[in-house]
Design an enzyme around this catalytic site. Structure first.
Site, mmCIF file in Angstrom:
data_model
loop_
_atom_site.group_PDB
_atom_site.id
_atom_site.type_symbol
_atom_site.label_atom_id
_atom_site.label_comp_id
_atom_site.label_asym_id
_atom_site.label_seq_id
_atom_site.Cartn_x
_atom_site.Cartn_y
_atom_site.Cartn_z
ATOM 1 N N SER A 1 0.839 -1.196 0.000
ATOM 2 C CA SER A 1 0.000 0.000 0.000
ATOM 3 C C SER A 1 0.871 1.241 0.000
ATOM 4 O O SER A 1 1.970 1.242 0.577
ATOM 5 C CB SER A 1 -0.865 -0.040 1.260
ATOM 6 O OG SER A 1 -1.507 1.191 1.462
ATOM 7 N N TYR B 1 -2.699 -1.092 10.683
ATOM 8 C CA TYR B 1 -2.848 -1.708 9.356
ATOM 9 C C TYR B 1 -1.617 -1.401 8.507
ATOM 10 O O TYR B 1 -0.975 -2.299 7.945
ATOM 11 C CB TYR B 1 -4.120 -1.192 8.659
ATOM 12 C CG TYR B 1 -4.108 -1.493 7.183
ATOM 13 C CD1 TYR B 1 -4.342 -2.781 6.717
ATOM 14 C CD2 TYR B 1 -3.802 -0.498 6.246
ATOM 15 C CE1 TYR B 1 -4.280 -3.065 5.356
ATOM 16 C CE2 TYR B 1 -3.741 -0.780 4.896
ATOM 17 C CZ TYR B 1 -3.977 -2.060 4.460
ATOM 18 O OH TYR B 1 -3.904 -2.340 3.113
ATOM 19 N N LYS C 1 1.692 -3.708 6.763
ATOM 20 C CA LYS C 1 2.122 -3.726 5.350
ATOM 21 C C LYS C 1 3.625 -3.458 5.256
ATOM 22 O O LYS C 1 4.336 -4.119 4.489
ATOM 23 C CB LYS C 1 1.354 -2.683 4.541
ATOM 24 C CG LYS C 1 -0.104 -3.041 4.319
ATOM 25 C CD LYS C 1 -0.257 -4.229 3.366
ATOM 26 C CE LYS C 1 -1.629 -4.830 3.385
ATOM 27 N NZ LYS C 1 -1.765 -6.081 2.665
HETATM 28 P P1 NAD Z 1 -10.914 -7.678 0.751
HETATM 29 O O1 NAD Z 1 -11.182 -7.662 2.212
HETATM 30 O O2 NAD Z 1 -12.057 -7.484 -0.172
HETATM 31 O O3 NAD Z 1 -10.136 -9.003 0.342
HETATM 32 C C1 NAD Z 1 -9.292 -9.694 1.229
HETATM 33 C C2 NAD Z 1 -9.705 -11.149 1.204
HETATM 34 O O4 NAD Z 1 -8.838 -11.899 2.086
HETATM 35 C C3 NAD Z 1 -11.136 -11.373 1.688
HETATM 36 O O5 NAD Z 1 -11.830 -12.173 0.744
HETATM 37 C C4 NAD Z 1 -10.979 -12.098 3.024
HETATM 38 O O6 NAD Z 1 -12.039 -12.999 3.263
HETATM 39 C C5 NAD Z 1 -9.644 -12.815 2.819
HETATM 40 N N1 NAD Z 1 -8.899 -13.110 4.050
HETATM 41 C C6 NAD Z 1 -8.645 -12.275 5.093
HETATM 42 N N2 NAD Z 1 -7.905 -12.895 6.020
HETATM 43 C C7 NAD Z 1 -7.657 -14.149 5.556
HETATM 44 C C8 NAD Z 1 -6.954 -15.266 6.062
HETATM 45 N N3 NAD Z 1 -6.349 -15.229 7.250
HETATM 46 N N4 NAD Z 1 -6.916 -16.399 5.322
HETATM 47 C C9 NAD Z 1 -7.547 -16.467 4.115
HETATM 48 N N5 NAD Z 1 -8.237 -15.438 3.598
HETATM 49 C C10 NAD Z 1 -8.299 -14.289 4.303
HETATM 50 O O7 NAD Z 1 -9.799 -6.537 0.483
HETATM 51 P P2 NAD Z 1 -9.250 -5.955 -0.887
HETATM 52 O O8 NAD Z 1 -9.661 -4.532 -0.955
HETATM 53 O O9 NAD Z 1 -9.551 -6.859 -2.000
HETATM 54 O O10 NAD Z 1 -7.696 -5.949 -0.560
HETATM 55 C C11 NAD Z 1 -6.858 -7.026 -0.955
HETATM 56 C C12 NAD Z 1 -5.452 -6.755 -0.450
HETATM 57 O O11 NAD Z 1 -5.002 -5.491 -0.949
HETATM 58 C C13 NAD Z 1 -5.347 -6.667 1.071
HETATM 59 O O12 NAD Z 1 -4.130 -7.251 1.467
HETATM 60 C C14 NAD Z 1 -5.313 -5.177 1.331
HETATM 61 O O13 NAD Z 1 -4.650 -4.867 2.518
HETATM 62 C C15 NAD Z 1 -4.537 -4.680 0.120
HETATM 63 N N6 NAD Z 1 -4.796 -3.283 -0.185
HETATM 64 C C16 NAD Z 1 -6.087 -2.862 -0.372
HETATM 65 C C17 NAD Z 1 -6.351 -1.518 -0.625
HETATM 66 C C18 NAD Z 1 -7.761 -1.030 -0.769
HETATM 67 O O14 NAD Z 1 -7.986 0.169 -0.598
HETATM 68 N N7 NAD Z 1 -8.741 -1.874 -1.081
HETATM 69 C C19 NAD Z 1 -5.279 -0.616 -0.733
HETATM 70 C C20 NAD Z 1 -3.966 -1.082 -0.555
HETATM 71 C C21 NAD Z 1 -3.743 -2.418 -0.282
HETATM 72 C C1 WQD Z 2 -9.931 9.075 0.523
HETATM 73 C C2 WQD Z 2 -10.215 10.558 0.778
HETATM 74 C C3 WQD Z 2 -10.614 11.054 3.090
HETATM 75 C C4 WQD Z 2 -14.337 8.781 3.451
HETATM 76 C C5 WQD Z 2 -7.151 4.219 2.769
HETATM 77 C C6 WQD Z 2 -6.062 3.559 3.593
HETATM 78 C C7 WQD Z 2 -4.950 3.075 2.687
HETATM 79 C C8 WQD Z 2 -5.513 2.168 1.615
HETATM 80 C C9 WQD Z 2 -6.617 2.840 0.846
HETATM 81 C C10 WQD Z 2 -5.956 -0.064 2.213
HETATM 82 C C11 WQD Z 2 -9.519 11.101 2.019
HETATM 83 C C12 WQD Z 2 -11.847 11.310 2.275
HETATM 84 C C13 WQD Z 2 -13.175 9.363 2.992
HETATM 85 C C14 WQD Z 2 -15.432 9.608 3.778
HETATM 86 C C15 WQD Z 2 -14.142 11.531 3.129
HETATM 87 N N1 WQD Z 2 -6.136 1.057 2.254
HETATM 88 N N2 WQD Z 2 -13.077 10.711 2.828
HETATM 89 N N3 WQD Z 2 -15.292 10.957 3.603
HETATM 90 O O1 WQD Z 2 -7.555 7.227 3.460
HETATM 91 O O2 WQD Z 2 -6.603 7.601 1.150
HETATM 92 O O3 WQD Z 2 -6.604 5.353 2.093
HETATM 93 O O4 WQD Z 2 -7.628 3.298 1.773
HETATM 94 O O5 WQD Z 2 -5.525 -1.013 2.075
HETATM 95 O O6 WQD Z 2 -4.031 2.408 3.479
HETATM 96 O O7 WQD Z 2 -5.547 4.503 4.512
HETATM 97 O O8 WQD Z 2 -8.746 6.324 1.398
HETATM 98 O O9 WQD Z 2 -11.078 6.222 0.650
HETATM 99 O O10 WQD Z 2 -10.596 6.326 3.126
HETATM 100 O O11 WQD Z 2 -10.187 8.344 1.723
HETATM 101 O O12 WQD Z 2 -14.073 12.747 2.993
HETATM 102 O O13 WQD Z 2 -16.492 9.147 4.217
HETATM 103 O O14 WQD Z 2 -11.621 10.704 1.033
HETATM 104 O O15 WQD Z 2 -10.462 12.023 4.103
HETATM 105 O O16 WQD Z 2 -9.165 12.430 1.737
HETATM 106 P P1 WQD Z 2 -7.349 6.737 2.107
HETATM 107 P P2 WQD Z 2 -10.237 6.728 1.755
#
Ligand code: NAD
Ligand code: WQD
Length: 338
Positions: free
Chosen positions: A125, A150, A154
């Protein structure tokens, strides 16, 4: 064509990646404990592609579950999405985050080593970057321990994987640093389905649009940005999914551990996202300005030139596409998969 283990493949980004893998002719094995997802997403992945995948309901923290997968399937590479991802929750229940994200990743790499599989793509991330850096963020900029648990998990996993690859040259590891994934598959059949009140901006907006939430709170309108609201690099989930295929190809003949930013390289403010959503979808979003959210930075967007030049990857979709596709999914599935 390869056989890919996708941990967390039933989730938001995982399910979209399964579609792209199957469409590219790969075989897919999903290991997911369904703690934050539904098997229905995988039924839809198969219906969309007209192809089948293998699903094992299991946990990356359980060596037995992993060994069963590696003993049953000749896996070539692993894409590792499984983990917990809610920043706020990680402050309430840190041990669950350390366990799923850190212990889970260690247990996965141990099982890979037992099975002789050394190609790994890890979901990292942009949160790992030191907040003192100025956007556009590039991969040579310093990382720093994020203030939330969180983000901490990472960065720790990135560092563990880096050390692992330094100790054993058989490993070939891609760290993909996602910016803000949004959007959904064009069909509207798969998308983001957060449990409870969404933490992230995009699902919050679509839930207001569909009538599940009353109004959007915009966290802060006094940041030093174009209109005072926070600026982020939103990336279409299908572009993000494709970056994983590009990373797999890159890692096939490589060794070591390398990080790539996956973003569009373009920042959009919260107001711009809200206003564009209203424009392209013809739906009004009720909103209010609220206090800044603890831990937020004003601006974060990627320098994505390393991914473009080294991974042969290029984002295809712009903000309008992301907003149209997010709404198309939510409209067709007002209650998500349920
Ligand atoms: P998500 O929660 O939709 O998907 C994660 C999946 O992992 C889920 O299906 C959950 O059931 C499964 N899971 C969780 N713990 C587990 C375990 N111990 N064993 C097996 N399965 C397990 O999330 P996502 O948005 O698809 O994110 C996927 C990956 O990307 C995550 O590692 C997340 O941290 C990373 N990521 C997401 C974002 C975002 O904003 N969505 C941003 C940066 C990084
Ligand atoms: C985006 C913008 C908020 C919600 C997070 C995690 C990051 C990664 C992605 C996971 C910001 C604003 C949000 C709301 C708002 N995660 N906001 N009202 O914070 O950039 O990143 O998700 O794996 O680690 O920190 O994403 O979508 O929460 O926010 O005004 O109800 O929207 O302040 O400026 P963020 P976000």
């Amino acid at each position: 064509m390869a056989k890919i283990l996708v941990t967390g493949g039933a989730g938001y980004i995982g399910s979209h990646t399964c579609v792209e893998l199957l469409n590219a002719g790969h075989q897919v094995v999903v290991l997911d404990n369904l703690s934050n997802s539904s098997e229905e997403s995988l039924n839809r992945v198969q219906a969309l592609t007209g192809k089948t995948l293998d699903f094992i309901q299991g946990d990356i923290r359980r060596a037995e579950d992993l060994d069963q997968v590696f003993n049953t399937h000749q896996i070539d590479a692993v894409i590792h999405f499984a983990g917990l991802k809610a920043v706020g929750e990680s402050q309430q229940i840190p041990l669950a985050y350390f366990d799923n994200n850190i212990s889970g990743s260690i247990s996965l790499t141990q099982a890979m080593q037992r099975a002789g599989v050394f190609n790994l793509v890890f979901s990292s991330s942009a949160t790992v970057y030191d907040e003192a850096n100025t956007s556009p963020l590039n991969e040579t900029m310093p990382t720093a321990m994020p203030t939330n648990n969180y983000g901490y998990t990472k960065l720790i996993v990135e560092q563990l994987l880096e050390k692992l690859s330094l100790a054993d040259p058989r490993w070939s590891i891609a760290l993909l640093r996602y910016f803000n994934p949004v959007g959904a598959h064009k069909s509207g059949r798969i998308g983001e389905d957060p449990q409870g009140i969404p933490n992230n901006l995009m699902p919050y907006i679509t839930q207001v649009a569909v009538g599940r939430r009353e109004k959007l709170s915009i966290y802060g309108n006094d940041y030093d940005t174009v209109d005072g609201t926070g600026v982020r690099d939103y990336i279409h989930v299908v572009d993000l999914a494709n970056a994983h295929l590009c990373a797999l190809t890159n890692r096939l003949n490589a060794t070591g551990c390398r990080a790539w930013n996956i973003g569009t390289g373009h920042g959009s403010s919260v107001l711009e996202v809200k206003n564009t959503f209203e424009q392209v979808n013809g739906v009004a979003i009720t909103f209010e300005f609220a206090e800044r959210r603890a831990g937020d930075v004003a601006t974060s967007y990627a320098d994505n030139s390393r991914a473009i030049s080294e991974l042969n990857w290029q984002p295809q979709y712009d903000l309008e596409d992301m907003l149209i596709d997010s709404w198309n999914w939510q409209k067709q599935n007002p209650k998500g998969y349920h």
